[in-house]
Design an enzyme around this catalytic site. Structure first.
Site, short mmCIF file in Angstrom:
data_model
loop_
_atom_site.label_atom_id
_atom_site.label_comp_id
_atom_site.label_asym_id
_atom_site.label_seq_id
_atom_site.Cartn_x
_atom_site.Cartn_y
_atom_site.Cartn_z
N GLY A 34 1.41 7.30 -7.49
CA GLY A 34 0.48 8.36 -7.13
C GLY A 34 1.17 9.72 -7.20
O GLY A 34 2.18 9.90 -7.88
N GLY A 35 0.62 10.64 -6.43
CA GLY A 35 1.15 12.01 -6.41
C GLY A 35 2.60 12.04 -5.97
O GLY A 35 3.31 13.02 -6.23
N GLY B 36 13.14 27.42 -39.40
CA GLY B 36 12.96 27.50 -37.95
C GLY B 36 14.06 26.78 -37.20
O GLY B 36 14.48 27.21 -36.11
N ALA B 37 14.56 25.70 -37.77
CA ALA B 37 15.61 24.94 -37.08
C ALA B 37 16.85 25.79 -36.93
O ALA B 37 17.53 25.77 -35.90
CB ALA B 37 15.93 23.66 -37.84
C1 HXC Z 1 0.76 2.48 4.70
C2 HXC Z 1 1.79 0.89 3.44
C3 HXC Z 1 1.57 1.65 2.27
C4 HXC Z 1 0.91 2.88 2.41
C5 HXC Z 1 2.59 -0.15 1.71
N1 HXC Z 1 2.43 -0.21 3.04
N2 HXC Z 1 2.07 0.97 1.23
N3 HXC Z 1 1.40 1.31 4.62
N4 HXC Z 1 0.54 3.26 3.64
N5 HXC Z 1 0.68 3.65 1.36
C6 HXC Z 1 2.88 -1.28 3.93
C7 HXC Z 1 2.12 -2.56 3.77
O1 HXC Z 1 0.99 -2.55 4.56
C8 HXC Z 1 3.15 -3.58 4.25
O2 HXC Z 1 3.18 -3.57 5.66
C9 HXC Z 1 4.45 -2.99 3.78
O3 HXC Z 1 4.21 -1.61 3.57
C10 HXC Z 1 4.94 -3.59 2.48
O4 HXC Z 1 3.89 -3.56 1.55
P1 HXC Z 1 3.52 -4.83 0.65
O5 HXC Z 1 2.22 -4.54 0.03
O6 HXC Z 1 3.64 -6.06 1.48
O7 HXC Z 1 4.68 -4.82 -0.39
P2 HXC Z 1 4.65 -5.17 -1.94
O8 HXC Z 1 3.91 -6.44 -2.15
O9 HXC Z 1 6.04 -5.11 -2.44
O10 HXC Z 1 3.79 -4.01 -2.63
C11 HXC Z 1 4.25 -2.70 -2.64
C12 HXC Z 1 3.14 -1.72 -3.11
C13 HXC Z 1 1.88 -1.94 -2.25
C14 HXC Z 1 2.84 -2.01 -4.58
C15 HXC Z 1 3.72 -0.32 -2.99
O11 HXC Z 1 2.24 -1.93 -0.87
C16 HXC Z 1 0.85 -0.89 -2.49
O12 HXC Z 1 0.15 -0.94 -3.49
N6 HXC Z 1 0.77 0.08 -1.56
C17 HXC Z 1 -0.22 1.13 -1.64
C18 HXC Z 1 0.12 2.10 -2.73
C19 HXC Z 1 -0.79 3.29 -2.72
O13 HXC Z 1 -1.93 3.17 -3.20
N7 HXC Z 1 -0.31 4.41 -2.12
C20 HXC Z 1 -1.08 5.61 -2.03
C21 HXC Z 1 -0.83 6.35 -3.37
S1 HXC Z 1 -1.68 7.84 -3.40
P3 HXC Z 1 3.68 -4.80 6.51
O14 HXC Z 1 3.36 -4.43 7.92
O15 HXC Z 1 2.93 -5.99 6.01
O16 HXC Z 1 5.14 -4.93 6.28
C22 HXC Z 1 -0.53 8.93 -2.97
C23 HXC Z 1 -1.06 10.29 -2.88
C24 HXC Z 1 0.04 11.30 -2.78
O17 HXC Z 1 0.60 8.65 -2.74
C25 HXC Z 1 -0.50 12.59 -3.23
C26 HXC Z 1 0.55 13.66 -3.24
C27 HXC Z 1 0.04 14.87 -3.99
#
Ligand code: HXC
Length: 517
Positions: A172-173, A407-408
């Site tokens: 993501g971001g 140009g190069a």
């Molecule tokens: C809160 C999160 C989290 C999140 C993971 N966890 N991502 N908690 N917010 N964004 C937690 C899970 O609930 C889990 O908790 C632990 O972290 C480990 O995650 P798992 O899913 O069990 O691990 P894994 O299977 O290795 O998968 C990793 C992952 C997946 C691929 C990163 O967790 C995932 O898809 N997370 C969400 C990604 C996402 O969509 N993020 C937002 C992006 S948007 P427990 O308690 O079970 O240990 C963004 C916007 C930013 O970032 C903008 C800035 C401009």
């Protein structure tokens, strides 16, 4: 005494818990994936026993936590300072065992504090990234946190080196903080970066793609150009970061570190005299030229698999750091295309930010022709290279080994973009175009009328080469400072750098320029 012991025991217990991050079970799961924990990574990266943690007791925003009673030690990031080869660096390492290293408000405040301290103290910032991105529960506070980090990435750009090591997810971001830093290193088959993941892509565009081919290390190394370097595992990735640091100053007011050279400055290399093939269309290896000229084993190539027609990297000459820019004639004949322009421009600007002299080796027939390149904006991308070289005030030396056409010639560190010393090998062809192209445009009628067009074409091309396609025209005009024997290239560049090291060049006052992008 008793109360003192109790106080110390309490501190030790809090520290122990804080070091456990998300707990033993999650650490075990993390290890099972073959990954190091945040603290193990810092131990690998930094000089032994040099890490000092700051803000370890910070916990998450309780009001938005699912379970406010449960504290999240360190809020999913370990922050502090340590040393690499005796020099201070500020570091943050996201702890995936704590809510997947996701960025909450407190985590972002910790990272920002480290970045501020680094900038105020003129020390590099190194981020070890392993995170699920914005912490979903903290919503807007998380997004605000990212914005605060991004702003610092931008404001401290060119003040202190910023390095991102992607050791797990960076989605993501969240990917924009690394993108704003100077270098991105990734671990093969372990780290990935993308703005929108495979599921969203499938829902929106219907394309099916897995994590690895969408945003894995190989993809970013060879296709997108996002990664500077990759390594097969975390330990090697962390070690690459230590190597990189050996070329860099700690901030923009310092010169890069000097290492006693393991090579002699006056080493001549007779093999270089015969490296250019007789046939001007035959390739040779510019990598070999670079390796022969630089201090032995000192060349650290960056983005080696992206736009392979261009070469960039750091090296040492007589113990001093230099930035190398070149074409690779054995890839697309060394033409300059959009990707090569982007690759060269960013690197030239980096070297200029951090007082690293630029050495440019030139062998290019020009910009890549084609509708695709024109429509994708080769004009604005090529202009970036002009802008970057023109703006760079660091010492600049160039060596034309063979082709510098049109140009190069101009963009690749030509004298009139402010290069201090321009060398050419006797094999240099500095002209508007090669003999073949010139024959087509200037002499085609003459060739057609001839009794033996093939022989006539040969003759006019020889004549053109003799008259125009050599380094002597440019040398007579003072555009080339000296025509050198290839064997003496190392000696000549080292002496040139010693002579121009103290150069002072000042640009007119302005807020900032408006580089093409
Ligand atoms: C809160 C999160 C989290 C999140 C993971 N966890 N991502 N908690 N917010 N964004 C937690 C899970 O609930 C889990 O908790 C632990 O972290 C480990 O995650 P798992 O899913 O069990 O691990 P894994 O299977 O290795 O998968 C990793 C992952 C997946 C691929 C990163 O967790 C995932 O898809 N997370 C969400 C990604 C996402 O969509 N993020 C937002 C992006 S948007 P427990 O308690 O079970 O240990 C963004 C916007 C930013 O970032 C903008 C800035 C401009």
């Amino acid at each position: 005494m008793q109360s003192e012991n109790a106080r110390l025991s309490k501190l030790k217990e809090i520290r122990r818990q804080s070091k456990l991050g998300g707990g033993e079970a999650r650490i075990a799961k993390h290890h099972e994936k073959g990954k190091l924990t945040a603290r193990e990574r810092l131990d690998e990266l930094l000089d032994p026993a040099s890490f000092h943690e700051l803000l370890p007791f910070v916990t998450q925003r309780a009001d938005l936590a699912e379970n406010p009673e449960e504290s999240l030690p360190g809020d999913g990031v370990v922050t502090g300072y340590g040393q690499i080869n005796g020099r201070t660096v500020y570091v943050y390492a996201q702890d995936f065992t704590v809510m997947g290293g996701s960025l909450g408000e407190a985590q972002s405040q910790k990272i920002c504090r480290i970045m501020d301290l680094a900038a105020q103290n003129g020390a590099p910032i190194i981020g070890l990234i392993d995170s699920g991105g914005a912490r979903i529960q903290e919503g807007i506070y998380s997004l605000k946190g990212y914005a605060e980090i991004f702003r610092r990435n931008a404001i401290y750009s060119g003040v202190v080196p910023q390095i991102s090591l992607i050791l797990g997810p960076c989605a993501g971001g969240a990917a924009y903080s690394p993108a704003l830093t100077d270098f991105i290193f990734m671990v093969e088959k372990q780290s990935y970066m993308f703005i929108t993941g495979p599921n969203v892509i499938k829902a929106i565009t219907g394309e099916e793609v897995d994590f690895e081919s969408l945003g894995g290390a190989q993809t970013h190394l060879s296709v997108s150009g996002v990664a500077s370097l990759t390594a097969p595992n975390e330990v090697e990735t962390l070690s690459l970061c230590r190597s990189l640091m050996s070329y860099l100053p700690s901030n923009n007011m310092e010169n890069p570190p000097f290492y006693a050279p393991a090579d002699v400055p006056f080493r001549m290399d007779a093999e270089l005299n015969s490296i250019i093939p007789d046939d001007p269309t035959s390739p040779y290896s510019m990598h070999e030229v670079i390796l022969r000229v630089m201090d032995q084993n000192s060349f650290l190539e960056l983005q080696p698999a992206f736009a392979t027609n261009a070469i960039i990297g750091l090296a040492r000459l007589n113990g001093c750091s230099v930035g190398i820019v070149s074409q690779e004639p054995s890839a697309l004949a060394g033409v300059i295309d959009i990707d090569a322009s982007d690759k060269i421009c960013r690197f030239v600007r980096f070297c200029d930010c951090f007082n690293i002299p630029l050495i440019t080796f030139v062998d290019s027939p020009g910009f890549l022709p084609g509708v695709n390149q024109e429509h994708r904006g080769i004009i604005r991308h090529g202009a970036k290279v002009l802008y970057a070289y023109s703006e760079a005030t660091v010492p600049k030396v160039s060596v034309v080994t063979r082709k510098a056409y049109g140009g190069a010639y101009v963009v690749m560190s030509s004298k009139f973009l402010g290069t201090d010393i321009n060398y050419a090998w006797p094999t240099a062809e500095i002209a508007v175009m090669g003999a073949d192209g010139a024959a087509n445009i200037l002499y085609q009628k003459q060739i057609d009328k001839s009794a033996d067009p093939v022989a006539e074409r040969d003759r006019v091309m020889r004549e053109y080469t003799e008259k125009y396609l050599n380094p002597y025209v440019a040398a007579r005009a003072g555009i080339v400072d000296e025509i050198i024997e290839p064997s003496e290239t190392r000696v000549k560049i080292i002496s040139a750098l010693a002579a121009i090291r103290e150069k002072q060049e000042h640009s007119p006052a302005r807020k900032h320029g408006n580089s093409p992008v």
